[in-house]
Design a protein around this motif. Structure first.
Motif: not given
Length: 108
Positions: A37-42, A104-108
């Motif tokens: 999820v973090t990598r997808f958001g970035i 940004v919503m996925l990373v935060a």
């Protein structure tokens, strides 16, 4: 009708970008490990920013600007050829910006 075609084009571009980014993030996780999820958001933020900057042909036209001014011609004007409805601003607003927001919503 043009508005509906533009929104449909934006939706198609958005879905294609999501699929391509999901595949790229999956490969990134498979190679380097980590949270999907973090990598997808970035990756969404990066692709959204790239689409916002290069959504139209402005960057490719910069290379021809010197040659056109040598012959006394103005900059090339964007024409809506190929069935494309969205301009660079439309691609930024309806494709690039939503990708950045979701990322940004996925990373935060």
């Amino acid at each position: 009708m043009t508005v509906v075609r533009g929104l449909r084009e934006a939706l198609v571009l958005f879905v294609i970008a999501l699929v391509v980014v999901a595949v790229a993030a999956g490969i990134w996780v498979a190679v380097a490990g980590g949270d999907f999820v973090t990598r997808f958001g970035i990756a969404l933020v990066v692709v959204g920013a790239l689409l916002g900057v290069t959504g139209d042909l402005t960057l490719s036209r910069i290379g021809m600007l010197d040659a056109r001014t040598t012959f006394g011609l103005g900059p090339e004007q964007e024409t809506g050829g190929g069935g494309r409805v969205l301009t660079g601003v439309g691609i930024f607003l309806f494709v690039g910006l939503p990708l950045i927001v979701v990322g940004v919503m996925l990373v935060a």
